[in-house]
Design a protein around this motif. Sequence first.
Motif, PDB file in Angstrom:
ATOM      1  N   UNK A  99      50.789  43.648  42.536  1.00 19.46           N
ATOM      2  CA  UNK A  99      51.556  42.409  42.607  1.00 19.46           C
ATOM      3  C   UNK A  99      50.965  41.297  41.758  1.00 19.46           C
ATOM      4  N   UNK A 100      49.654  41.269  41.633  1.00 19.87           N
ATOM      5  CA  UNK A 100      48.995  40.154  40.945  1.00 19.87           C
ATOM      6  C   UNK A 100      48.981  40.297  39.425  1.00 19.87           C
ATOM      7  N   UNK A 101      49.571  41.376  38.899  1.00 18.56           N
ATOM      8  CA  UNK A 101      49.570  41.602  37.456  1.00 18.56           C
ATOM      9  C   UNK A 101      50.984  41.789  36.935  1.00 18.56           C
ATOM     10  N   UNK A 102      51.106  41.761  35.611  1.00 17.76           N
ATOM     11  CA  UNK A 102      52.279  42.286  34.907  1.00 17.76           C
ATOM     12  C   UNK A 102      51.754  43.324  33.923  1.00 17.76           C
ATOM     13  N   UNK A 103      52.651  44.183  33.437  1.00 12.26           N
ATOM     14  CA  UNK A 103      52.199  45.314  32.620  1.00 12.26           C
ATOM     15  C   UNK A 103      51.466  44.889  31.359  1.00 12.26           C
ATOM     16  N   UNK A 104      51.844  43.767  30.778  1.00 12.38           N
ATOM     17  CA  UNK A 104      51.235  43.399  29.499  1.00 12.38           C
ATOM     18  C   UNK A 104      49.879  42.725  29.644  1.00 12.38           C
ATOM     19  N   UNK A 105      49.409  42.508  30.881  1.00 11.25           N
ATOM     20  CA  UNK A 105      48.046  42.007  31.074  1.00 11.25           C
ATOM     21  C   UNK A 105      47.043  43.012  30.515  1.00 11.25           C
ATOM     22  N   UNK A 106      45.981  42.512  29.923  1.00 13.61           N
ATOM     23  CA  UNK A 106      44.997  43.384  29.288  1.00 13.61           C
ATOM     24  C   UNK A 106      44.435  44.418  30.259  1.00 13.61           C
ATOM     25  N   UNK A 107      44.151  44.001  31.487  1.00 16.18           N
ATOM     26  CA  UNK A 107      43.600  44.941  32.464  1.00 16.18           C
ATOM     27  C   UNK A 107      44.574  46.074  32.753  1.00 16.18           C
ATOM     28  N   UNK A 108      45.861  45.760  32.794  1.00 12.59           N
ATOM     29  CA  UNK A 108      46.841  46.801  33.068  1.00 12.59           C
ATOM     30  C   UNK A 108      47.011  47.732  31.872  1.00 12.59           C
ATOM     31  N   UNK A 109      46.921  47.201  30.670  1.00 18.57           N
ATOM     32  CA  UNK A 109      47.013  48.053  29.486  1.00 18.57           C
ATOM     33  C   UNK A 109      45.857  49.048  29.448  1.00 18.57           C
ATOM     34  N   UNK A 110      44.668  48.592  29.814  1.00 17.29           N
ATOM     35  CA  UNK A 110      43.516  49.497  29.883  1.00 17.29           C
ATOM     36  C   UNK A 110      43.735  50.551  30.964  1.00 17.29           C
ATOM     37  N   UNK A 111      44.288  50.129  32.106  1.00 17.39           N
ATOM     38  CA  UNK A 111      44.551  51.075  33.195  1.00 17.39           C
ATOM     39  C   UNK A 111      45.586  52.119  32.779  1.00 17.39           C
TER      40      UNK A 111
END
Length: 239
Positions: A99-111
């Motif tokens: 919930x606290x992220x969107x896909x284009x956040x750097x952390x999510x891209x790494x994940x």
Amino acid sequence: MVNYRFIFLCILICAFGNSQQRKVKLDILDKNNISLNYLFYLPEDYKNDKEKKWPVILFLHGMGERGDDLELVKIHGIPKIVSSNNNFPFIAVSPQCPTEYVWRDKKMLIALESLLLKIIKNYRVDKSQIFVTGLSMGGRGTWAITAHRPDLFAAAAPICGGGDPATASRLTKLPFWVFQGALDKVHYPEESEIMIEALKNKGGEVRYTLYPELHHDSWTITYDNPELYKWFLSKNNKH
């Protein structure tokens, strides 16, 4: 590149008739400490042909499906398609964004990158045919993950979501098919068209379908169209 360690927890068979879509919780043990839940589908024939390597589709959902309830991810797109199609000819990976992220956040891209690399390592994947598609927030995520690792993908299909035109020069070797509702008031057509123009200016390959009478939901008709999957399978990034 940093090697990420993974622990698979709670692999549960979903109640999807005869399909093989499963719920998986994946803990990514890296400095970002991000945990992803995802739906995972293997084609019916995967277990029968021990030599065949399979194409992969990464599906990125929209804003309303974030959280920790994977039932939400089944509502639209690829997970909905495979729930009623045992012959879907791709390995399908459908993660859920916290919930606290969107896909284009750097952390999510790494994940997402880490998740794909794990799938490639553990399954019979045709590495020349890895595709990504997403809707709304996931459309934006599609642009972002391809800019993050363009070498991983053979083609991409963002639906009703724009990207960063400054990344267009990194995407020129990757075919795109962009879908958009002309009456969309959530992600206006201009968001997609800015990216299309940026790609064309850099010599990229891009196809555009604008639905003149559709609003934000331009994904249902798109994912129901067999031509999308034929187009994916016609692409590869073999060098």
